[in-house]
Design an enzyme around this catalytic site. Sequence first.
Site, PDB file in Angstrom:
ATOM      1  N   ALA A  14       0.849  -1.189   0.000  1.00 22.98           N
ATOM      2  CA  ALA A  14       0.000   0.000   0.000  1.00 22.98           C
ATOM      3  C   ALA A  14       0.883   1.236   0.000  1.00 22.98           C
ATOM      4  O   ALA A  14       2.087   1.139   0.199  1.00 22.98           O
ATOM      5  CB  ALA A  14      -0.892   0.017   1.238  1.00 22.98           C
TER       6      ALA A  14
ATOM      7  N   ASN B 133       0.106   8.035   0.133  1.00 23.94           N
ATOM      8  CA  ASN B 133      -0.137   9.336  -0.495  1.00 23.94           C
ATOM      9  C   ASN B 133      -1.023  10.223   0.384  1.00 23.94           C
ATOM     10  O   ASN B 133      -2.027   9.770   0.907  1.00 23.94           O
ATOM     11  CB  ASN B 133      -0.848   9.150  -1.834  1.00 23.94           C
ATOM     12  CG  ASN B 133      -0.271   8.017  -2.631  1.00 23.94           C
ATOM     13  OD1 ASN B 133       0.896   8.026  -2.967  1.00 23.94           O
ATOM     14  ND2 ASN B 133      -1.097   7.011  -2.905  1.00 23.94           N
TER      15      ASN B 133
ATOM     16  N   HIS C 151      -0.505   1.272   9.343  1.00 25.57           N
ATOM     17  CA  HIS C 151       0.819   1.685   8.868  1.00 25.57           C
ATOM     18  C   HIS C 151       0.704   2.910   7.950  1.00 25.57           C
ATOM     19  O   HIS C 151       1.383   3.917   8.155  1.00 25.57           O
ATOM     20  CB  HIS C 151       1.478   0.517   8.142  1.00 25.57           C
ATOM     21  CG  HIS C 151       2.825   0.813   7.573  1.00 25.57           C
ATOM     22  ND1 HIS C 151       4.000   0.468   8.219  1.00 25.57           N
ATOM     23  CD2 HIS C 151       3.204   1.437   6.436  1.00 25.57           C
ATOM     24  CE1 HIS C 151       5.021   0.857   7.492  1.00 25.57           C
ATOM     25  NE2 HIS C 151       4.572   1.452   6.398  1.00 25.57           N
ATOM     26  N   GLU C 152      -0.160   2.816   6.963  1.00 27.74           N
ATOM     27  CA  GLU C 152      -0.275   3.933   6.012  1.00 27.74           C
ATOM     28  C   GLU C 152      -0.851   5.164   6.706  1.00 27.74           C
ATOM     29  O   GLU C 152      -0.435   6.286   6.439  1.00 27.74           O
ATOM     30  CB  GLU C 152      -1.143   3.544   4.802  1.00 27.74           C
ATOM     31  CG  GLU C 152      -0.695   2.282   4.060  1.00 27.74           C
ATOM     32  CD  GLU C 152       0.786   2.225   3.730  1.00 27.74           C
ATOM     33  OE1 GLU C 152       1.412   3.278   3.525  1.00 27.74           O
ATOM     34  OE2 GLU C 152       1.333   1.088   3.695  1.00 27.74           O
TER      35      GLU C 152
ATOM     36  N   GLU D 244      10.183   4.536   7.387  1.00 22.98           N
ATOM     37  CA  GLU D 244       9.689   3.152   7.371  1.00 22.98           C
ATOM     38  C   GLU D 244       9.981   2.400   8.668  1.00 22.98           C
ATOM     39  O   GLU D 244       9.104   1.724   9.202  1.00 22.98           O
ATOM     40  CB  GLU D 244      10.231   2.400   6.160  1.00 22.98           C
ATOM     41  CG  GLU D 244       9.750   2.946   4.814  1.00 22.98           C
ATOM     42  CD  GLU D 244       8.233   3.032   4.673  1.00 22.98           C
ATOM     43  OE1 GLU D 244       7.520   2.410   5.479  1.00 22.98           O
ATOM     44  OE2 GLU D 244       7.760   3.733   3.755  1.00 22.98           O
TER      45      GLU D 244
END
Length: 835
Positions: A263, A266, A298-299, A321
């Site tokens: 994923a 953005n 996470h995103e 990350e």
Amino acid sequence: MMPKIEPIYLKDYKKPDFEIKKIDLTFDLYEECTIVTNVMQIKKVADTNDIVLDTLDLELQELWLNDLKLNDTRYIITDEKLTILNVPKEFNLKIINKIYPQNNTELEGLYKSGSIFCTQNEPEGFRRITPYLDRPDVMSIFTTTVIADKSKYPILLSNGNKHQCHDFLNGRHGTTWIDPHPKPAYLFALVAGDLGSITDEFTTVTGEDIELNIYCDKGNEDRCHHAMKSLKEAMLWDEEVYGREYDLEIYNIVAVDSFNMGAMENKGLNIFNSHYVLADEDTATDANFMGIQAVIAHEYFHNWTGNRITCRDWFQLTLKEGLTVFRDQCFSADLNSKEVQRIEDVKTLRERQFVEDASPTSHPIQPKSYISMNNFYTATVYEKGAEVIRMIYTLLGKEKFRDATDLYFKSFDGQAVTTSDFLWAMSEASGIDLKQFESGWYNKKGTPILNVEQSFKDGTFTLKFIQEDDFYFPLKVGLIDADGREIVDEVLIIDAKEKTFVYENLSTMPIASINRDFSAPIILKESEKDFAFLMKYDTNSFNKYEATQNFAMQTLQDMINGLEIDEKFIDAYGYLLDLEIDNSYKALLLELPSVSAIMQTQKVVDFEIIYDAKERLAKHIASTYEEKLMGIYNSLDDLSIPNRAMKNRALRILSPLESDMVINLAKEQYKTSKTMTQRVVALDVLENISTYDAKDELEDFYNRYKTDTLVMNKYFAILASSDAKDVLKKVIKLQDDKVYDEKVPNLVRSLIGSFARNYKYFHAKDGSGYKFVADKIIAIDAINAQMASGLAGAFKVYDKMNEVNKSLMKKELQKILDTDGLSKNCFEIVGKILG
Ligand code: PHE
Ligand code: ZN
């Protein structure tokens, strides 16, 4: 012909010569091509004449500087650069160019996934859309207008808040989005399609109402609810644990089937591999549900660790990350089982990162050079990066760590920074000096080995730790006395090549439980140890697991060296079966070390020998405890995740018996299964029993799910990872299946990727496995270089292989390297493996 190979070095970093204050983008989407109009407000900030923009396969249409249309004496175009000569101090630049998303199989830049237009720009995809300063330290305010046919593409999305919609006479329409937060181009996103969606709302701590949408192919709306729930959990958790609030009016997630990775974060418009969005009990396993919760979080967490504060350059990737993986691991631990989460995370680290670190592609979490940045989205940067943050957390403690992250957010909000900036905040807020920590963990590759020496004399117990280097880390240690009582549980600091710790006034020699919770990502070398004792008495759930794994590993190694099965291990295993503990945790304790884990303990690897030992041990356990396992299996209902995990474990442990009883049990489980968790394990067990042909169940599964590619991934993976005969033949044939498509990364990963991890057949002594995968790498490299170099990772064990396998591998690797037009991605990975 060799590709252009120009490594990029961290030491060559230079600040950009220009700022792009604003960028206005207009996309005119058509079926054959897309016209991009890019208007930038640019300011020179260095002493230079020309501006050099990044670009790839550019089809330039018009170029305007302020109000002047430039002719070709004013600029130079090459394949990868657009240079505009003699630009003034401040200017507007307008570029009109054409791109072909329909033909884009690399899935970078603007491309089509089925009938959906979507983008992927990290790390360097934006240059495939329009010429730009495509580097993360150039941050700009983006306004985006998307224009397309209204009936085919009713939904038009981009980053930020929705500003305006326009209808045109010719059946086309447009939407303008404004993202007020300056961002690098890698966070730009666009989506256009005829999508289904579900919608919800989240009210932030300060009372802002945020609109939440998840978009997917029509018909899949009902499978988005778990993702939505996870998003709201993540938003709340980040407020409570890190004090981070969301900062736009809207948060959109879009699920697409063709995606190179999991994923992408953005800004305000996450794009997801549908694997990490869609789930219901009929089609997704319990593990899939957990994966969705983790990746959605996470995103979302990237909004602060990645987007608000981003990376100065791509060598800093672990800044966002490593930190974000650490955050999602803690989130999952808080919402589910802490003990299971830690074990699973360490398992992944060892399966993927330890193997990488012991291979020719080993690199520090902050690499020093790269040829293709795409190759550095690695387990080292992500998972080891997260372990490094976890060590900082352990060193600082919960409160100071929070002070330190508060300081980090306050100091660097809106900036593109380095890992040193992050470590500055950690040190500044805590008073802990992290210089030695930084020089080791951020800049050195390889897994540190820690040797432990223990002695006991006159009531004094001495623990001596010896390492080759001088890595600085926290080491959680427990001591357990002969009666099984814990007498010490503390964090020791290792900051030198040799460290000694002394415990006095003890009546008997204690048993040491070292590196509890896996407090440091190291390999521990201890002399002989009473693993059975620790399996019983260790109070640390992680080290109890370690003891079982170590005991099993020791048993397997002895078997590989020609000894009989150690009955003490079999007894200890029986003790585990009787434990009354959480069933998810129990299921993990009972898992034998993976083939990959055993492989890592061997100097020279021969998978046939490893398989043989593991199969013999598994058979012996199954026949010893058949009755007990049946009892466990029958006593559990299948209504909860832990129960399903334990039932499936029992079935798997029993399966080496290959008896009618086991076959019937698995057949019955397949037939009556109400969840995918039970169905897929039953099918896998049946496929792997050599005395049974699972064709009926396979056919049933295929017919039931053939229109659902996410489930078909499981089908392909089961067949490609099978122990059964003729696996390679079957895999070759499956490529012609209607459902299979070499352009869809998930399908390639589940068929070809699974086969490459099927050690038994990939490493076949006739070289057939190597040849097949190498040919696939060459074919796929022409479609999608990132996918191809990912597959090439299967050859990482090259150095450690026995001579027979090694020479077979070498031939295939050389063949890949000699391929005309090979991508930089594959060149870098295969070149490193061959040395
Ligand atoms: N940045 C993404 C993540 O970790 C991963 C990603 C990298 C996705 C490159 C696509 C391409 O969340
Ligand atoms: Zn990430």
